[in-house]
Design a protein around this motif. Structure first.
Motif, short mmCIF file in Angstrom:
data_model
loop_
_atom_site.label_atom_id
_atom_site.label_comp_id
_atom_site.label_asym_id
_atom_site.label_seq_id
_atom_site.Cartn_x
_atom_site.Cartn_y
_atom_site.Cartn_z
N SER A 260 3.01 0.01 -6.35
CA SER A 260 1.95 0.56 -5.52
C SER A 260 2.40 0.55 -4.06
O SER A 260 2.90 -0.45 -3.57
CB SER A 260 0.69 -0.29 -5.65
OG SER A 260 0.19 -0.20 -6.96
N PRO A 261 2.22 1.67 -3.36
CA PRO A 261 2.58 1.70 -1.94
C PRO A 261 1.78 0.64 -1.17
O PRO A 261 0.60 0.45 -1.44
CB PRO A 261 2.16 3.10 -1.50
CG PRO A 261 2.07 3.91 -2.73
CD PRO A 261 1.71 2.97 -3.83
N VAL A 262 2.44 -0.04 -0.28
CA VAL A 262 1.76 -1.02 0.56
C VAL A 262 1.57 -0.38 1.92
O VAL A 262 2.53 0.00 2.59
CB VAL A 262 2.59 -2.30 0.70
CG1 VAL A 262 1.86 -3.30 1.57
CG2 VAL A 262 2.86 -2.87 -0.67
N VAL A 263 0.31 -0.23 2.31
CA VAL A 263 0.01 0.50 3.53
C VAL A 263 -0.42 -0.48 4.61
O VAL A 263 -1.22 -1.38 4.36
CB VAL A 263 -1.11 1.53 3.25
CG1 VAL A 263 -1.57 2.17 4.54
CG2 VAL A 263 -0.63 2.58 2.26
N ASP A 264 0.14 -0.30 5.80
CA ASP A 264 -0.24 -1.11 6.94
C ASP A 264 -1.41 -0.42 7.64
O ASP A 264 -1.25 0.66 8.22
CB ASP A 264 0.97 -1.24 7.88
CG ASP A 264 0.63 -2.00 9.14
OD1 ASP A 264 -0.53 -2.43 9.30
OD2 ASP A 264 1.54 -2.17 9.98
N VAL A 265 -2.59 -1.04 7.59
CA VAL A 265 -3.77 -0.35 8.14
C VAL A 265 -3.70 -0.20 9.66
O VAL A 265 -4.44 0.59 10.22
CB VAL A 265 -5.10 -1.07 7.83
CG1 VAL A 265 -5.60 -0.69 6.48
CG2 VAL A 265 -5.02 -2.55 8.02
N ASP A 266 -2.83 -0.96 10.31
CA ASP A 266 -2.74 -0.83 11.76
C ASP A 266 -2.07 0.47 12.17
O ASP A 266 -2.30 0.96 13.28
CB ASP A 266 -1.96 -2.02 12.35
CG ASP A 266 -2.76 -3.30 12.19
OD1 ASP A 266 -4.00 -3.21 12.10
OD2 ASP A 266 -2.15 -4.38 12.14
N THR A 267 -1.24 1.01 11.30
CA THR A 267 -0.55 2.25 11.66
C THR A 267 -1.01 3.43 10.80
O THR A 267 -0.74 4.58 11.12
CB THR A 267 0.98 2.10 11.50
OG1 THR A 267 1.24 1.65 10.16
CG2 THR A 267 1.53 1.09 12.49
#
Ligand SMILES: Nc1nc2c(c(=O)[nH]1)N[C@H]1C(S)=C(S)[C@@H](COP(=O)(O)O)O[C@H]1N2
Ligand SMILES: [Mo]
Length: 532
Positions: A260-267
């Protein structure tokens, strides 16, 4: 263990022969070390992609929509991803063994080229995934190939010295030869173990980064709450009946992502693009500050077989899709909405569906928690009434307005129908398969669904007898499944139970068996029960 190494026939035939197995083993060990190192690098160094996963992903994309994929799912079920990874590793090890033998016969350079081809394949495979960095893939591939060739070189050197000693010995029985061969075997197996440990460590590190996302610290904004589920929407005390809401950790998972892609919510941002008045780009905080709604929606996979479990019900929270679209202003000619994920997956459905009053939404939460990583964190689309493959884009990164004719979502060119309304279906949960039922008063129970049309009736037939009304639990929403139960006087012997549902538009399921492709399975779910 050592006896097999000096197979008598082989020794007798030609005591001076350079053996085949040490070279194969050397190639295999070199490959194991290389794969382990590759995974460890991916786990330790953030931007380094896993070459094994990249190749596995490429296999997924090549196999999608072909019988290979169907066979894989049939054989391995939802473990198909693990099976694919293991398969990739096994094939790589076998090829590596072959390269070891090639090095023995044709020289290290030729085998080195073989390893380089491997590396190139890995790098090329990573370019298919926009999340992977090709530069880092190249760095890791160069390193990994160099290590493979280096290890192979050392092992083959050792083996050559053993062979030389063997041919120098007049009767082929120099004890140093046997010792040397055993030593080589030990070293090679040790290297395979090192590769395995490194690979396992790398994988678990990759998994850790996955779960350690900031998700834990997020605070969800208040939503306009959906009314609490009516008390009568769930039957109490029926063991084995699907709960009205599927817990997140039991919710089915279907996607093309090996990890699963890990997404950085800050960017991370969500862009609304294409045929719109003005493009809009929303941050995660922007999304949280828009008016929030909650809705109960049962989502289902088009690949769900009759009686299958690729379906689940959750309370979703998010922003109505129409509200998000209105920020950008949709052109009148934009007849299709495409959701695009951070890893390039796409799904499309008619624009009208966002505006016909149903709770189509950009969801950020599932059953009161931020979306789990496997279910699309930080944001996904949820569209009541449509199968997931045409609507429910996880790890959403863009919503593109286009025309119906201009773009096809991921699964359409792979043989699935462009339109994907969920078909009316019903399932027997109780009795479970092979469950022993005692004669007398018994309960038959399950769920039925016809998203956005609602379930109006469920009927049960025993031993091909007449259809009899089952009792329905109260309706949670026309977008969710509905529990049903049926009081059955069970008599000893074998019985056939069948179920069918009628949706809110008066359409009753037909008994015709239709396969999942291209637009969803049809048929009556049937259970054979032994009553004692
Ligand atoms: N990014 C992405 N989203 C995706 C998919 C996918 O492969 N990639 N698969 C879809 C399919 S086919 C289904 S059935 C649902 C499943 O959602 P779930 O895994 O949360 O149950 O997600 C949809 N969203
Ligand atoms: Mo699906």
């Amino acid at each position: 263990m050592t006896t097999t190494l000096d197979a008598p026939s082989d020794t007798a035939r030609n005591p001076q022969a350079s053996r085949r197995w040490p070279a194969v083993l050397a190639g295999l060990a070199a490959t194991a070390v290389a794969l382990g190192l590759s995974e460890l690098l991916a786990g330790l160094v953030g931007p380094v992609p896993s070459l094994v996963y990249a190749i596995g992903n490429a296999v997924v994309d090549l196999g999608a929509g072909t019988p290979v994929k169907d066979i894989a799912i049939a054989l391995f079920g939802t473990n198909e991803k693990t099976a694919l990874i293991i398969g990739t590793v096994v094939v790589a090890l076998l090829v590596g063994g072959g390269l070891g033998r090639l090095a023995q016969r044709r020289g290290l350079l030729v085998a080195g080229l073989g390893f380089a081809v491997f590396g190139v394949l890995g790098v090329v495979a990573t370019t298919a995934n926009p999340l992977d960095s090709a530069v880092w893939a190249l760095v890791s591939a160069v390193l990994v190939v160099a290590v493979a060739v280096g290890v192979l070189d050392r092992l083959l050197g050792l083996n050559q010295r053993i062979d030389a000693a063997a041919s120098a010995a007049t009767d082929g029985a120099d004890p140093r030869v046997g010792r040397g061969r055993r030593e080589l075997l030990r070293i090679a197996l040790g290297l395979v173990a090192v590769g395995g440990v490194a690979g396992g460590l790398g994988r678990s590190l990759l998994g850790r980064t996955q779960t350690a996302v900031v998700r834990a610290d997020l605070v969800l904004p208040e939503a306009v709450a959906a009314p609490p589920a009516p008390a009568g929407a769930a039957f109490d005390g029926i063991d084995g009946l699907s709960p009205l809401f599927t817990p997140n950790d039991e919710f089915y998972r279907i996607d093309t992502a090996l990890m699963s892609p890990v997404v950085d919510v800050d960017t991370w941002t969500l862009r609304i693009t294409g045929m719109v008045g003005q493009e809009v780009e929303l941050t995660y905080d922007d999304l949280l500050s828009l008016p929030q709604v909650e809705a109960d929606v049962t989502i289902a996979c088009v690949s769900n077989e009759v009686g299958g479990d690729l379906i689940g019900n959750a309370r979703w929270q998010g922003v109505l899709l129409a509200d998000v679209l209105d920020l950008a202003g949709v052109d009148d000619e934009a007849t299709q909405i495409i959701g695009r994920s951070v890893d390039g997956w796409t799904a499309g459905f008619p624009t009208d569906i966002a505006y016909d009053g149903r709770n189509a939404m950009v969801a950020i939460a599932m059953n009161g928690e931020p979306l789990p990583v496997d279910h699309g964190f930080p944001a996904r689309l949820i569209v009541p009434g449509l199968y997931g493959y045409v609507s429910a884009t996880k790890w959403l990164e863009a919503i593109e307005l286009t025309t119906w004719e201009a773009v096809d979502g991921y699964w359409i060119p792979r043989g699935w129908s462009k339109e994907g309304p969920v078909k009316t279906q019903s399932r027997i949960d109780v009795p479970a398969p092979r469950q022993q039922v005692a004669a007398g008063a018994a309960v038959v129970a399950g769920v039925a669904w016809a998203q956005h049309r609602g379930v109006a009736a469920v009927e049960v037939s025993v031993d091909d007898g007449p259809w009899q009304q089952a009792e329905l639990a109260e309706e949670l929403s026309i977008d969710t499944w509905r529990q049903w139960r049926f009081a059955w006087e069970a008599t000893p012997g074998e019985h056939v139970l069948r179920v069918r549902a009628t949706d809110g538009e008066g359409m009753t399921q037909s008994g015709e068996r239709v396969p999942v492709a291209p637009d969803g399975a049809e048929g009556f779910h049937t259970r054979i029960v032994r009553v004692t």
